[in-house]
Design a protein around this motif. Structure first.
Motif, PDB file in Angstrom:
ATOM      1  N   ILE A 168      34.766 -33.844   9.159  1.00 33.92           N
ATOM      2  CA  ILE A 168      35.638 -34.018  10.300  1.00 33.92           C
ATOM      3  C   ILE A 168      36.085 -32.861  11.009  1.00 33.92           C
ATOM      4  CG2 ILE A 168      37.448 -35.078  11.118  1.00 33.92           C
ATOM      5  CD1 ILE A 168      36.938 -37.444   9.181  1.00 33.92           C
TER       6      ILE A 168
ATOM      7  N   VAL B  63      34.998 -35.564   3.201  1.00 36.59           N
ATOM      8  CA  VAL B  63      34.687 -36.287   4.542  1.00 36.59           C
ATOM      9  C   VAL B  63      35.775 -35.335   5.321  1.00 36.59           C
ATOM     10  CG1 VAL B  63      35.469 -38.328   5.750  1.00 36.59           C
ATOM     11  CG2 VAL B  63      34.328 -38.505   3.688  1.00 36.59           C
TER      12      VAL B  63
ATOM     13  N   ARG C 269      34.564 -43.065   9.092  1.00 36.80           N
ATOM     14  CA  ARG C 269      35.172 -42.568   7.814  1.00 36.80           C
ATOM     15  C   ARG C 269      34.884 -43.317   6.703  1.00 36.80           C
ATOM     16  NH1 ARG C 269      38.741 -38.730   6.086  1.00 36.80           N
ATOM     17  NH2 ARG C 269      39.851 -39.059   4.156  1.00 36.80           N
TER      18      ARG C 269
ATOM     19  N   PRO D  81      33.879 -39.415  12.885  1.00 38.54           N
ATOM     20  CA  PRO D  81      35.475 -39.403  12.387  1.00 38.54           C
ATOM     21  C   PRO D  81      35.747 -40.712  12.373  1.00 38.54           C
ATOM     22  CG  PRO D  81      34.968 -37.240  13.859  1.00 38.54           C
ATOM     23  CD  PRO D  81      33.695 -38.068  13.964  1.00 38.54           C
TER      24      PRO D  81
END
Length: 542
Positions: free
Chosen positions: A531, A527, A513, A510
């Motif tokens: 996460i 993404v 990113r 995370p």
């Protein structure tokens, strides 16, 4: 909702756009609202039976969607109209934290298997000895290759669904099973011999059609996730999903093959009659069961479907043969946890011939290095086979396999492909015996070793990227932490980009990113999904 169990775009739009405003006044339903909700529940249930049981739908998918959306709208505006058996419950409820183990009231026993006409005749001889001269009829049914389930109904309403488990006890998967549209939430009203048939136990098989299996696996591969080996494994994995909404998105189907007739034994006397009762209650029972008066008729039915099984839209692995009369079933009883009155005739594994193009190496998470056959693609039992494990060096030597050989590929149990032989007459004159390489196939080219007394070769390099990938894949897999969005393709990218070296690095993603967004095929939504999957995995029970 489309008949395959997935919402059409039209239905999704109607459900969302027709949702009640937060500023609507707190008005209760009128008598006409209550009547309309009940009419819609009955109408949708009727169309489900027409589609799944009778195979003769009378309305289009769009018309069905409109009925479903209207009921959803009523239940959203007036929660008091919601009922446990409403068709809207098939959309799936809140996630399940764990599955409760339930003991079967009547054990779900296995069937004995037979593979030849001689064994079939032996079964018939023993049955007729037990019948002591009485006539014997058999019911033959296709043995659908799926997952066995027990369904309990009380006062006509589905209250429990339990997997077979070990035969004595299984997992309660009721919330997931409610999403399967071919399983009625409420039974059709039925009276047999003056008795209402509304509190029953029903058993059958949950399965996936071949085309649905291929569609799901294709989507998983595109997401970089590991596909399932066969429809049965995918069905079993789906039933153990902890989020019923995910189950609702997979078009599982059901076929019933057993009814507990004990409460109705005076009016339902044969298995063939029980199948008719199951049909009238609203269950699909298949169109291909057949009543036979001799073992020759049984053998003819078996031969007929062995040549026709590839025409079916789902997998079968044989034929189940049952003594028809319940009185005789009770007299014959059981032996070694299997009934004497039933047997499964298993078909031989499907075979095909193809060319062994190469032998590659695959490194597992524990460092085991396995030879893999790279095959000229060949269609076998409904799927294209291009690879097959060769287990270890000794296996290759025992079969004397050489690159360029024409080999025989089987699907054991119509599931896992395996090479069983080569054709000597078609061996190329320059084919050379294969020997195991002594270095790892990864870029580090670490030395391999084979411990004394073992069949496997190992790579002991902890930094081997293949081992790192396999360990990460195992950790993120559906059988472990079940991290959504972190499949084989994603892990391969992250290891190559040096974003992942250890399991701990997963929980640092995370914070990476921007690095992930710079990689090919990654967008903000994907993404975010990754996460969210990582954060959700922290809630997995120990």
């Amino acid at each position: 909702m489309r008949h395959d169990g997935r919402f059409s775009e039209d239905a999704q739009f109607r459900v969302m756009s027709d949702a009640p405003s937060l500023f609507d006044g707190p008005q209760g339903p009128t008598p006409s609202d209550r009547q309309r909700a009940e009419e819609l529940r009955r109408e949708i249930a009727r169309h489900d039976v027409l589609y799944y049981v009778e195979a003769r739908p009378t309305i289009s998918d769009r018309e069905y969607d409109r009925l479903f959306a209207e009921l959803t709208d009523l239940e959203l505006r007036f929660p008091e109209l919601h009922t446990a058996d409403s068709p809207t419950q098939r959309v799936g409820g809140a996630p399940i934290t764990s599955f409760v183990t339930v003991e079967h009231r009547i054990p779900m026993l296995s069937l004995g298997n037979t593979y030849s006409r001689a064994e079939l005749d032996d079964f018939d001889r023993k049955v007729r000895q037990g019948a002591e001269g009485a006539s014997v009829d058999y019911v033959c049914e296709l043995k659908v290759d799926g997952v066995a389930i027990s369904l309990t109904y009380e006062n006509g309403v589905l209250v429990r669904a339990v997997t077979r488990g070990d035969g004595e006890r299984g997992d309660d998967v009721t919330e997931n099973v409610r999403t399967i549209r071919s399983i009625p939430l409420t039974l059709q009203p039925l009276t047999v011999g003056g008795q209402n048939v509304n509190s029953v136990e029903v058993r059958g098989e949950i399965y996936l059609r071949d085309d649905d299996f291929l569609d799901i696996n294709t989507a998983m591969i595109e997401r970089g996730e590991k596909p399932y080996a066969n429809p049965r494994n995918l069905t079993a994995g789906t039933l153990k999903q902890k989020n019923p909404k995910e189950v609702a998105n997979r078009p599982l189907r059901f076929v019933a093959y057993w009814l507990d007739v004990e409460p109705y034994r005076t009016v339902i006397r044969t298995h063939y009659e029980a199948l008719a009762v199951l049909h009238d209650l609203g269950f699909p029972t298949g169109d291909n069961h057949h009543l036979c008066s001799t073992i020759d008729e049984v053998a003819s039915f078996i031969d007929q479907w062995e040549s026709r099984r590839d025409t079916l839209p789902y997998a079968i692995d044989g034929i189940v043969i049952k003594v028809n009369e319940f009185r005789l079933q009770n007299e014959l009883g059981f032996v070694a946890r299997a009934p004497r009155w039933a047997i499964a005739y298993k078909y031989e594994a499907r075979k095909a011939q193809t060319v062994l193009l190469d032998i590659s190496l695959q490194v597992g998470r524990t460092g085991v290095v396995t030879p893999v056959a790279e095959l000229q693609p060949v269609l076998l039992a409904g799927s294209t086979i291009s690879r097959s494990t060769l287990h270890n060096e000794d296996f290759v030597r025992e079969l004397d396999l050489r690159i360029g050989d024409t080999v025989v590929v089987e699907k054991g149990g119509d599931v896992i492909p395996k090479i069983t032989a080569f054709l000597p007459t078609q061996r190329p004159p320059n084919a050379q015996p294969w020997s195991m390489p002594h270095v790892c196939p990864c870029d580090r080219k670490s030395e391999l070793h084979r411990p004394p007394g073992e069949a496997n070769w190992y790579c002991d390099d902890a930094g081997c990227p293949w081992q790192v990938r396999r360990k990460l894949e195992h950790f993120a897999s559906r059988d472990a932490m079940d991290i959504d969005g972190l499949g084989e393709r994603a892990i391969d990218q992250f290891v190559s980009a040096e974003l992942l070296h250890t399991i701990a690095d997963i929980y640092r993603l995370p914070q990476r990113r921007d690095d992930i967004l710079s990689l090919e095929r990654w967008a903000p939504k994907s993404v975010d999904r990754l996460i969210e999957g990582i954060e959700t995995s922290k809630l997995q029970p120990y």
